[in-house]
Design a protein around this motif. Structure first.
Motif, mmCIF file in Angstrom:
data_model
loop_
_atom_site.group_PDB
_atom_site.id
_atom_site.type_symbol
_atom_site.label_atom_id
_atom_site.label_comp_id
_atom_site.label_asym_id
_atom_site.label_seq_id
_atom_site.Cartn_x
_atom_site.Cartn_y
_atom_site.Cartn_z
ATOM 1 N N GLU A 72 0.867 -0.781 0.308
ATOM 2 C CA GLU A 72 0.001 -0.040 0.240
ATOM 3 C C GLU A 72 0.925 0.995 0.445
ATOM 4 O O GLU A 72 0.478 1.981 -0.961
ATOM 5 N N LEU A 75 2.247 1.911 -3.347
ATOM 6 C CA LEU A 75 1.443 2.800 -4.426
ATOM 7 C C LEU A 75 0.418 3.878 -3.786
ATOM 8 O O LEU A 75 0.703 4.699 -4.819
ATOM 9 N N LYS A 110 -7.934 -0.296 -3.359
ATOM 10 C CA LYS A 110 -7.155 -0.294 -5.093
ATOM 11 C C LYS A 110 -8.423 -1.009 -5.813
ATOM 12 O O LYS A 110 -8.666 -1.692 -5.758
ATOM 13 N N LYS A 112 -10.695 -1.176 -9.213
ATOM 14 C CA LYS A 112 -11.309 -1.723 -9.982
ATOM 15 C C LYS A 112 -11.927 -0.395 -11.154
ATOM 16 O O LYS A 112 -11.392 -1.167 -12.319
ATOM 17 N N LEU A 139 -3.007 2.454 -10.913
ATOM 18 C CA LEU A 139 -3.331 1.094 -9.835
ATOM 19 C C LEU A 139 -3.363 -0.027 -10.521
ATOM 20 O O LEU A 139 -2.331 -0.868 -10.840
#
Length: 141
Positions: A72, A75, A110, A112, A139
């Motif tokens: 995390e 990211l 996260k 999508k 992402l």
């Protein structure tokens, strides 16, 4: 955000129970805005209160950077780099693109899809329309 109307009747029989009911409700939510009006019908006088609120379970507790896992954090750093580059490109302050807390939430959740991104606090229609596809691309890279 939700709305509730509370009426506080002024006669002795109802005043205290109505106040108790409203106070119990107010304790259970996060109030965003209120508006009140005095109503008289000739037989009953009461205050009508319109309450805009969010339930306490809908609110998100702030995330701090040291709560992120290793993946995390990575990211989050990639998202910050994207945000900083985008701010420079558009000649905007970084927070005008996205706050750090929003980027941390994205790193944790996260998303999508655009609809999943819209569920993250701070990402409504406008911000998602402007930056949603780019964020999803970051992402997915």
């Amino acid at each position: 955000m939700s709305i509730k109307v509370c009426n506080i009747r002024l006669d002795k029989e109802h005043l205290q129970p109505d106040q108790n009911s409203m106070n119990a409700f107010l304790d259970s939510v996060n109030v965003k805005l209120t508006s009140s009006n005095f109503v008289t019908t000739g037989t009953t006088d009461y205050w009508s209160v319109l309450i805009f609120y969010e339930s306490k379970k809908e609110t998100q507790t702030p995330i701090i950077e040291n709560q992120l896992t290793g993946v995390e954090k990575e990211l989050y750093e990639v998202l910050k780099t994207w945000r900083n580059n985008k701010a420079t490109e558009l000649n905007l302050k970084h927070f005008m693109i996205s706050h750090n807390s929003e980027l941390m939430n994205i790193a944790i959740k996260k998303p999508k899809t655009i609809s999943a991104l819209k569920k993250i606090k701070g990402f409504g229609e406008v911000k998602t329309a402007k930056f949603g596809q780019e964020i999803l691309s970051v992402l997915n890279s």
